[in-house]
Motif scaffolding. Structure first.
Motif, PDB file in Angstrom:
ATOM      1  N   LYS A  89       1.649  10.201  -1.231  1.00 22.22           N
ATOM      2  CA  LYS A  89       2.467  10.905  -0.230  1.00 22.22           C
ATOM      3  C   LYS A  89       3.454   9.978   0.486  1.00 22.22           C
ATOM      4  N   GLU A  90       3.176   8.649   0.494  1.00 19.04           N
ATOM      5  CA  GLU A  90       4.067   7.676   1.158  1.00 19.04           C
ATOM      6  C   GLU A  90       5.134   7.123   0.206  1.00 19.04           C
ATOM      7  N   ARG A  91       4.970   7.357  -1.071  1.00 27.08           N
ATOM      8  CA  ARG A  91       5.841   6.720  -2.062  1.00 27.08           C
ATOM      9  C   ARG A  91       7.323   7.064  -1.911  1.00 27.08           C
ATOM     10  N   GLU A 126       0.110   5.221  -0.887  1.00 30.29           N
ATOM     11  CA  GLU A 126      -0.533   6.432  -1.398  1.00 30.29           C
ATOM     12  C   GLU A 126       0.581   7.346  -1.912  1.00 30.29           C
ATOM     13  N   LYS A 152       0.867  -1.176   0.000  1.00 27.84           N
ATOM     14  CA  LYS A 152       0.000   0.000   0.000  1.00 27.84           C
ATOM     15  C   LYS A 152       0.907   1.230   0.000  1.00 27.84           C
ATOM     16  N   ALA A 158      -3.067   3.323  -5.551  1.00 24.43           N
ATOM     17  CA  ALA A 158      -2.776   3.283  -4.115  1.00 24.43           C
ATOM     18  C   ALA A 158      -1.784   2.189  -3.743  1.00 24.43           C
ATOM     19  N   THR A 159      -1.154   1.566  -4.736  1.00 20.60           N
ATOM     20  CA  THR A 159      -0.202   0.488  -4.451  1.00 20.60           C
ATOM     21  C   THR A 159       1.012   0.561  -5.369  1.00 20.60           C
TER      22      THR A 159
END
Length: 166
Positions: free
Chosen positions: A99-101, A97, A95, A121-122
């Motif tokens: 912003k987390e990439r 999003e 997972k 989202a993945t």
């Protein structure tokens, strides 16, 4: 009893049912196969199985003797008794999003892995290495939320140039 991990290569005739007979031998003897990979070998008509199992040296000796009783088994090689190269491939859908990439990409770069698919989202991460590297990568990706994992199992061969008489 000294239980260690053993990696063996089994060269077999490329025939239907050989995988079942080889894996059945382990089951009948009460030995677990931790990993098994099968593919074409360098010689046409022969396949190479790489099997990872755990047990003592006596167990391994018994397995080798029993494998040679299977008519389609040509050769059994104890890879773990010599210097070997072993690798595994894993695809890990995590997972991520947008912003987390950047954080996930940092982990991917550290492990010299790669992103092979990007969804809304993945991310799908591909990592190649020994089993410890795969496990470490999985542990570091867990906090982001692992959706799916697919692993190949170990494949291996003896290091360097061995001259075999055929």
């Amino acid at each position: 009893m000294n239980r260690t991990t053993h990696t063996i290569a089994v060269i077999v005739n490329d025939q239907p049912g050989v995988l079942q007979r080889v894996s059945g031998l382990f089951g009948r003897r009460g030995f677990n196969i931790e990993s098994i990979t099968v593919g074409a070998s360098e010689e046409e008509g022969l396949s190479r199985m790489v099997i990872v199992t755990t047990g003592d040296d006596h167990m391994l000796e018994q397995i080798e003797k029993q494998l040679y009783k299977i008519i389609d088994v040509i050769k059994v090689i104890n890879l773990s008794s010599q210097a070997m190269v072993d690798r595994e491939l894993a695809l890990i859908k995590v997972k991520a999003e947008p912003k987390e990439r950047p954080e996930v990409l940092g982990v991917v770069e550290t492990f010299r892995a790669s992103i092979v698919d990007i969804g809304p989202a993945t991310l799908v991460v591909q990592v190649v290495g020994d089993s410890k590297k795969i496990e470490a990568m999985i542990e570091l990706l867990k906090p982001y939320g692992i959706r799916e994992i697919s692993r190949t199992g170990v494949t291996a061969m003896i290091r360097g140039s061995i001259t075999d008489s055929k």
